[in-house]
Motif scaffolding. Sequence first.
Motif, short mmCIF file in Angstrom:
data_model
loop_
_atom_site.label_atom_id
_atom_site.label_comp_id
_atom_site.label_asym_id
_atom_site.label_seq_id
_atom_site.Cartn_x
_atom_site.Cartn_y
_atom_site.Cartn_z
N UNK A 407 0.83 -1.37 0.10
CA UNK A 407 -0.09 -0.09 0.13
C UNK A 407 0.80 1.34 0.08
N UNK A 408 0.32 2.45 -0.74
CA UNK A 408 1.37 3.66 -0.91
C UNK A 408 1.53 4.09 0.59
N UNK A 409 0.51 3.98 1.62
CA UNK A 409 0.62 4.78 2.71
C UNK A 409 1.25 3.89 3.93
N UNK A 410 1.62 2.58 3.47
CA UNK A 410 2.18 1.83 4.55
C UNK A 410 3.22 2.15 5.33
N UNK A 411 4.10 3.20 4.84
CA UNK A 411 5.32 3.32 5.71
C UNK A 411 4.83 4.33 6.80
N UNK A 412 3.92 5.18 6.34
CA UNK A 412 3.22 6.24 7.29
C UNK A 412 2.38 5.59 8.44
N UNK A 413 1.48 4.49 7.93
CA UNK A 413 0.81 3.68 8.98
C UNK A 413 1.84 2.81 9.85
N UNK A 414 2.99 2.31 9.35
CA UNK A 414 3.91 1.70 9.96
C UNK A 414 4.60 2.69 11.23
N UNK A 415 5.09 3.69 10.68
CA UNK A 415 5.72 4.58 11.56
C UNK A 415 4.77 4.98 12.76
N UNK A 416 3.58 5.18 12.41
CA UNK A 416 2.32 5.70 13.46
C UNK A 416 2.49 4.50 14.24
N UNK A 417 2.39 3.38 13.89
CA UNK A 417 2.25 1.97 14.65
C UNK A 417 3.34 1.99 15.45
N UNK A 418 4.73 2.13 14.91
CA UNK A 418 6.03 1.92 15.66
C UNK A 418 5.87 3.25 16.92
N UNK A 419 5.39 4.39 16.71
CA UNK A 419 5.26 5.21 17.75
C UNK A 419 4.53 4.76 18.80
N UNK A 420 3.16 4.01 18.54
CA UNK A 420 2.37 3.49 19.32
C UNK A 420 3.08 2.56 20.43
N UNK A 421 4.03 1.70 19.70
CA UNK A 421 4.63 0.58 20.41
C UNK A 421 5.63 1.22 21.20
N UNK A 422 6.51 2.41 21.00
CA UNK A 422 7.31 3.22 21.77
C UNK A 422 6.68 3.87 23.07
N UNK A 423 5.28 4.18 22.73
CA UNK A 423 4.62 4.83 23.85
C UNK A 423 3.93 3.73 24.60
N UNK A 424 4.25 2.43 24.62
CA UNK A 424 3.70 1.45 25.31
C UNK A 424 2.38 1.10 25.08
#
Length: 523
Positions: A407-424
């Motif tokens: 998907x074209x927006x995969x990277x943005x979606x993944x980076x968002x998910x990564x921030x969610x993981x970093x925030x616990x």
Amino acid sequence: MIKTFIDKLLGKSPSAAGKKPQFGKRVEVPVSVHGIDPKLVDERAIHVVRTLQQAGFEAYVVGGAVRDLLVGLRPKDFDVATNATPEQVKSLFRRAFIIGRRFRIVHVVYGRGREHEVIEVSTFRAYLDNAAAEQVKGNERTSKNELAGMQHAVDSSGRVLRDNVWGPQEEDAVRRDFTINAMYYDPETQIVVDYHNGLKDAKSRTLRMIGDAATRYREDPVRIIRAIRFSAKLSPLGFKLEAKTSGPLVKSQKLLNDVPQSRLFDEMLKLLQTGHALASVEQLKVLGMARGIYPLLDVVVERAEQGIVAAALKDTDRRVGEGKPVAPSFLLACVLWADVRDGWDQRVKSGQHSHPALQDAIEDVFNARIGDVSGRGKLAGDMREIWLMQPRFEKRVGSTPFGMVDQPRFRAGFDFMRLRADAGEIDEVLADWWQEFSMASDDVRQDMVDQVRAEQQQQRKQAPRVHRAPAKSTPAAPAKPDAEGDGQEFSVDGQNAPRKRRRRRRSGAAKGEGGASSGGAAE
């Protein structure tokens, strides 16, 4: 006396009312004094200046670029000022576009796609007393018909709505906001033209408004936000707002109520996406302006120290500093995620299916927080896609992972998910898995999916069966699981015949969608 009284009623400063502006004396500063490194000047800006000069016009690099050059920084954007009209500028360049109504300027475009660069070219503007301007009763939104054809117009509060009267350079200089932004640099002769001691203020690290600050804020209330942005941007270099410039800020804040929401939205993005988001938030707090500029900005300031928002602001500053692109959709998705998540959870708990619950929660957040400012266009579409992608990251079997990474927006979606993981908020193992999956070959990806499937099957085997009854259960307890096909787990005395009948019903259902007669001769 009467004039002074009227000026007070209108909120005009006695020192500024009716006072002829100080145009300043033209001072030409040589390179031996200002010390600008010509290697820091963009070649495309030089090309625009050279083209205009060769056509017989005056042309200079102007504004923030000159300020940055004076303190040894490489400017990210270059603006050019000239005595050529927008139409004359447009005629000299193949890819040039006249834009704007309030201030007509020309965008000269170089390159294409993400590598393109825009050199903004403005015509020297005349200084005109707002008392002599044409006045309209409404604002930019309610007076469009009246403003048609006007060159210089103000509203009842003195805010400039049209300013397209050309003039000499000295008048153009006095119309600019800060002294350090009112200098002109000729890359051909390497001369800096200074009218208001901008070079002196740059050396002393002083951010000073040209003229009476309260009057300048009234002329264009967005200067209030610009003052905050510049002070935040330049504070690491030691710049500070001069007292007479910062003094009227809080009192003038109410003037922003008459500014179109779309313009405030754009100015908010400049505060947050020019590499100084955290400093801008801190400056708003220091100045006592943490609330009241723009509703969505209030939310940003309020949540700036909270988990995912703090991480997003920090990451945005980092990316800008590294010269990487940033998208407003990503930052705003982080800011408003708490609203979306809470609304989603409430709907699911009330019995609504997960996907429509998330869609409804998103729509409510757009209505409450953003409204029609974004036009529900690309910005809203990108934010919606980032949010809708989050539950799909939980699905790591089948074809879903392969479709996700394409998907074209995969990277943005993944980076968002990564921030969610970093925030616990979610397990970091999930983010690590997607990180590895997105970078792996097709064969490795299939192995990763197969491994997840095997792990899930193993977990289901190890999990306690729902139908296993405790020792104190009644004999009727096995009936429900037995009907589901696991009757062999139970061997209660005297239940053999009913168990056979239940098997026949299961067989019949498998053959004919529950037809009662389909299993009549099973045994």
